[in-house]
Design a protein around this motif. Structure first.
Motif, mmCIF file in Angstrom:
data_model
loop_
_atom_site.group_PDB
_atom_site.id
_atom_site.type_symbol
_atom_site.label_atom_id
_atom_site.label_comp_id
_atom_site.label_asym_id
_atom_site.label_seq_id
_atom_site.Cartn_x
_atom_site.Cartn_y
_atom_site.Cartn_z
ATOM 1 N N TRP A 34 89.381 -6.296 41.933
ATOM 2 C CA TRP A 34 90.152 -5.267 41.234
ATOM 3 C C TRP A 34 91.597 -5.707 41.015
ATOM 4 O O TRP A 34 92.168 -5.473 39.942
ATOM 5 C CB TRP A 34 90.101 -3.966 42.032
ATOM 6 N N ARG A 37 91.670 -8.143 38.153
ATOM 7 C CA ARG A 37 91.543 -7.464 36.861
ATOM 8 C C ARG A 37 92.870 -6.861 36.424
ATOM 9 O O ARG A 37 93.282 -7.002 35.264
ATOM 10 C CB ARG A 37 90.482 -6.364 36.958
ATOM 11 N N LEU A 38 93.542 -6.187 37.351
ATOM 12 C CA LEU A 38 94.836 -5.596 37.031
ATOM 13 C C LEU A 38 95.874 -6.667 36.710
ATOM 14 O O LEU A 38 96.723 -6.477 35.828
ATOM 15 C CB LEU A 38 95.312 -4.736 38.203
ATOM 16 N N LEU A 41 95.339 -7.846 33.130
ATOM 17 C CA LEU A 41 95.858 -6.855 32.190
ATOM 18 C C LEU A 41 97.376 -6.870 32.155
ATOM 19 O O LEU A 41 97.987 -6.850 31.071
ATOM 20 C CB LEU A 41 95.345 -5.462 32.569
ATOM 21 N N ALA A 42 98.009 -6.932 33.329
ATOM 22 C CA ALA A 42 99.472 -6.957 33.382
ATOM 23 C C ALA A 42 100.032 -8.215 32.725
ATOM 24 O O ALA A 42 101.038 -8.158 31.998
ATOM 25 C CB ALA A 42 99.940 -6.869 34.841
#
Length: 279
Positions: A34, A37-38, A41-42
């Motif tokens: 997780w 994934r973040l 995206l960031a």
């Protein structure tokens, strides 16, 4: 020494140290996934913002994350965002329910009558290969500007539903059906007691596919005829050259698809537990 996840301790079953370490490692792995994934995206958003500020890309054409946040707040305050998001969500939910119900009923008919299945199978193949966007003007004339959106959503997803559910019926072990038939079970009993319960995993898989297909159908319908919805916002934003509105609408669509997919996963888990408990 064989692996023992639980051991007796003071008259109760307790996880063994090895099993506790295994569970802890799994939790760390899920947390790492997780966080990764973040982080991706960031990194994407930061690179997008940096490229726009440095002039590598034209923010008038591509917008940038800081402008998207401003546009999101403006649309939210004006009440437009909630209205258009709810319109698209409702149309998508109705399209999913109708396509799944209609597709499942037709798949049951095909399972019940192999003659009908063989006769109509070529037409299913042709309809599945047909570009559904070509049906947009026909649905608009037949159903009007509002209901043509539902027509597009159902047209895109119902054929896939029929084919996937019917194939799931065919993959169910024939030995079970033969056994029930030898005990004098009717087709209705076999359908209710074996075919439908055993098809729950395949039905959930079909529902996951239909989330994306139905959303595509709804947006295509809104492109052609709608006066509300996220598809309408995208078209309107492109016409008046407000790329911030377009990008915000696309971001909301992404969030909506994730939410619907999560609901399908929850429904699948509930159905599996319910079916396991009843069996």
């Amino acid at each position: 020494m064989p692996f023992q996840p639980y051991r007796h301790s003071a008259g109760a079953l307790r996880p063994s140290p090895l099993y506790r370490r295994y569970l802890s490692a799994q939790r760390r792995r899920r947390a790492l996934i997780w966080l990764s994934r973040l982080a991706v995206l960031a990194a994407f958003l930061c690179l997008w913002e940096w490229a726009a500020r440095e002039g590598w890309i034209d923010s008038m054409l591509t917008s940038k994350p800081s402008q998207l946040w401003t546009s999101f707040r403006e649309l939210l305050v004006e009440g437009k965002l909630l209205k258009h998001t709810w319109t698209t969500t409702l149309e998508t939910l109705v399209g999913i329910v109708v396509s799944m119900a209609l597709g499942t009923v037709i798949a049951v008919v095909f399972w019940w009558s192999t003659f009908a299945s063989k006769v109509l199978d070529p037409y299913m193949v042709v309809l599945n290969a047909l570009p559904k966007v070509a049906l947009g003007p026909i649905f608009y004339i037949w159903l009007g500007d509002r209901y043509s959106i539902y027509g597009m959503a159902v047209a895109i997803s119902v054929i896939v539903t029929i084919m996937m559910v019917e194939n799931g019926f065919k993959e169910i072990g024939r030995s079970k059906l033969k056994l029930m038939e030898s005990f004098g079970a009717t087709r209705t009993q076999m359908l209710r007691m074996v075919i439908l319960p055993a098809s729950i995993p395949n039905w959930i898989a079909t529902l996951k596919v239909n989330v994306g297909l139905t959303l595509v159908g709804v947006i295509m319908g809104e492109f052609l005829s709608s006066k509300a919805g996220l598809g309408y916002l995208i078209i309107y934003g492109g016409q008046v050259f407000q790329m911030n509105m377009v990008m915000v609408s696309i971001a909301i669509l992404a969030v909506l698809s994730i939410a619907l997919y999560g609901l399908v996963n929850l429904l699948g888990a509930w159905l599996k537990r319910k079916n396991h408990f009843e069996s």
